[in-house]
Scaffold this motif. Sequence first.
Motif, short mmCIF file in Angstrom:
data_model
loop_
_atom_site.label_atom_id
_atom_site.label_comp_id
_atom_site.label_asym_id
_atom_site.label_seq_id
_atom_site.Cartn_x
_atom_site.Cartn_y
_atom_site.Cartn_z
N CYS A 1 0.86 -1.18 0.00
CA CYS A 1 0.00 0.00 0.00
C CYS A 1 0.91 1.24 0.00
CB CYS A 1 -0.88 0.05 1.22
SG CYS A 1 -2.03 -1.36 1.39
N GLU A 2 0.84 2.05 -1.02
CA GLU A 2 1.65 3.26 -1.13
C GLU A 2 1.21 4.28 -0.09
OE1 GLU A 2 2.09 6.85 -4.32
OE2 GLU A 2 2.29 4.82 -5.14
N SER A 3 2.20 4.97 0.51
CA SER A 3 1.87 5.97 1.53
C SER A 3 2.86 7.12 1.46
CB SER A 3 1.89 5.34 2.93
OG SER A 3 1.34 6.22 3.89
N MET A 4 2.56 8.20 2.17
CA MET A 4 3.43 9.38 2.28
C MET A 4 3.89 9.51 3.72
SD MET A 4 1.31 12.20 0.03
CE MET A 4 0.84 11.90 -1.68
N ALA A 5 5.18 9.74 3.89
CA ALA A 5 5.73 9.84 5.24
C ALA A 5 6.13 11.26 5.62
CB ALA A 5 6.96 8.93 5.38
N ARG A 6 6.54 12.07 4.64
CA ARG A 6 6.99 13.44 4.90
C ARG A 6 6.60 14.33 3.74
NH1 ARG A 6 10.04 9.66 6.42
NH2 ARG A 6 10.71 9.53 8.59
N GLY A 23 -7.76 -7.27 0.28
CA GLY A 23 -7.31 -7.35 1.66
C GLY A 23 -7.63 -6.12 2.48
N LEU A 24 -7.96 -5.01 1.83
CA LEU A 24 -8.29 -3.79 2.57
C LEU A 24 -9.54 -3.99 3.43
CD1 LEU A 24 -7.69 -1.03 -0.14
CD2 LEU A 24 -6.21 -1.62 1.79
N ASP A 56 -1.43 10.91 13.79
CA ASP A 56 -0.22 10.10 13.97
C ASP A 56 -0.08 9.21 12.74
OD1 ASP A 56 1.88 8.52 14.73
OD2 ASP A 56 0.91 7.68 16.51
N ASN A 57 0.75 9.64 11.80
CA ASN A 57 0.92 8.95 10.52
C ASN A 57 1.76 7.68 10.72
OD1 ASN A 57 1.36 8.16 7.89
ND2 ASN A 57 2.34 10.06 7.24
N VAL A 58 1.17 6.51 10.51
CA VAL A 58 1.89 5.26 10.77
C VAL A 58 3.07 5.07 9.81
CG1 VAL A 58 -0.17 4.16 11.73
CG2 VAL A 58 0.34 3.91 9.29
N ALA A 59 3.09 5.77 8.69
CA ALA A 59 4.20 5.62 7.75
C ALA A 59 5.44 6.39 8.17
CB ALA A 59 3.76 6.10 6.36
N ARG A 60 5.28 7.36 9.04
CA ARG A 60 6.40 8.26 9.36
C ARG A 60 7.57 7.52 9.98
NH1 ARG A 60 6.50 13.60 9.06
NH2 ARG A 60 8.11 14.76 10.16
N GLU A 61 7.32 6.56 10.85
CA GLU A 61 8.38 5.81 11.52
C GLU A 61 8.89 4.64 10.68
OE1 GLU A 61 9.74 6.66 14.40
OE2 GLU A 61 8.44 8.41 14.54
N LEU A 77 1.67 -5.57 7.71
CA LEU A 77 1.99 -4.62 8.77
C LEU A 77 0.73 -3.90 9.24
CD1 LEU A 77 4.02 -2.91 10.46
CD2 LEU A 77 4.13 -1.36 8.51
N LEU A 78 -0.09 -3.47 8.30
CA LEU A 78 -1.30 -2.73 8.66
C LEU A 78 -2.32 -3.62 9.37
CD1 LEU A 78 -1.66 -0.74 5.32
CD2 LEU A 78 -0.87 0.14 7.51
N LEU A 79 -2.28 -4.92 9.10
CA LEU A 79 -3.16 -5.84 9.80
C LEU A 79 -2.66 -6.15 11.21
CD1 LEU A 79 -3.94 -8.31 6.87
CD2 LEU A 79 -5.56 -6.72 7.94
N SER A 80 -1.34 -6.26 11.35
CA SER A 80 -0.78 -6.62 12.65
C SER A 80 -0.66 -5.42 13.58
CB SER A 80 0.60 -7.28 12.46
OG SER A 80 1.51 -6.36 11.87
N GLN A 81 -0.47 -4.23 13.01
CA GLN A 81 -0.38 -3.00 13.81
C GLN A 81 -1.42 -2.01 13.27
OE1 GLN A 81 3.72 -1.63 14.44
NE2 GLN A 81 4.45 -3.62 13.71
N PRO A 82 -2.66 -2.25 13.56
CA PRO A 82 -3.76 -1.55 12.87
C PRO A 82 -3.84 -0.07 13.21
CG PRO A 82 -4.61 -2.90 14.65
CD PRO A 82 -3.17 -3.25 14.51
N PRO A 83 -4.06 0.77 12.20
CA PRO A 83 -4.35 2.18 12.44
C PRO A 83 -5.81 2.34 12.87
CG PRO A 83 -4.44 1.71 10.10
CD PRO A 83 -4.01 0.43 10.77
N GLN A 84 -6.15 3.54 13.31
CA GLN A 84 -7.53 3.82 13.71
C GLN A 84 -8.36 4.43 12.59
OE1 GLN A 84 -5.47 5.71 17.23
NE2 GLN A 84 -7.51 5.45 18.09
#
Length: 367
Positions: free
Chosen positions: A211-216, A297-298, A229-234, A247-254
């Motif tokens: 899943c493509e994301s933006m971190a900065r 999977g989403l 709290d952007n989960v991609a930043r770290e 990753l998104l399934l195991s550490q789910p965002p809100q």
Amino acid sequence: MQRLILGVLLGLASLASVQAQVLTDLAGREVEVPDKIERIVLGEGRLLPVLAILEDEQLLERLVGMPADLALVDPGSARQYQQAFPGLAKVPRIGQGAADTFSLEQVLTLRPDLAIFSLSGHGPGSTQGRMIEQLQRAGVAVLFVDFREQPLANTPRSMTLLGRALGREARAEAFNAAHAEALAAVRERLPQGAGPKVFLHSRAGLGEGCCESMARGMFADLLVEAGGDNVARERLPGHAGVLSLELLLSQPPQLYIASAVGSADSLAAGASYIALGPGVDADPARASLQRLVSRGGLQHLAPVRDGQVHAIWHGFYNSPFNVVAVQVFAKWLHPQAFADLDPRRTLETFYGQFQPVALDGQYWISL
């Protein structure tokens, strides 16, 4: 004779100082810009709304060249401007919106006084040193602006720069005041403490993988400004990258927030990605979002199950109207604190005061 020569030289120097000004652009370059700009070229089509903020109904009077990318990356906006300014079709196209398609030879035949480029994006960027040098040797002033890398900090700086270069200082100041007011409406009321975890799905559905994301920069900065709290930043070292579905399934965002690259045309053609922006109605936009998060999977993500699914027009990520996205994010992240905030009214105000085209379409949507 010496006094006469000295007097002539001083007179020429004085004349030159009247006819040119030195401005510092967003790349940190000191650039000598003619006081009277009569011919402008743009480095990418998405700078057209930026120029329109300053030029308004006189948009085409000084524009002599631009790439053809606006119709490709933002067909809805391209259609808006084409309808409002039929003469836009006659403006020469100088490339397709990538640095390697930008035709230096064609630009020089247009005899511009000024070239406006973005620090980074689809057109020539600040790393194109040879091209910049060739343009300047030919007498073309090159100014870099930025609405993408540091959008909130550099939007007012870019508008001030262009206002001075084009003799539109009052328009630039008015826009910057409206931008600051819209941003203050979030900053002054933002709840303290850590905000909810958000997965920002960039250009959702455009590619096959996830899943493509933006971190900065880009949307990432706008999300942080709204208290997310952007989960991609770290997890991503650069500006953008890919997060695994595992990753998104195991550490789910809100919250799940997608950026929508589709248009009314892509919906009609049956494209699989989300459509938002000019010319797109709310119902088909919502349906396109629903289709996207129901597959691949989403559908198993926690925020999808919990009904925390949102999408926003991708064009905000590189736009002077970026503060509207900050307001939208703030309402999604903190619905009680910003219950009375109206981002649509903010966008209507920007268009009514600073755009020579009418606002239409749906720019964000939720399930």
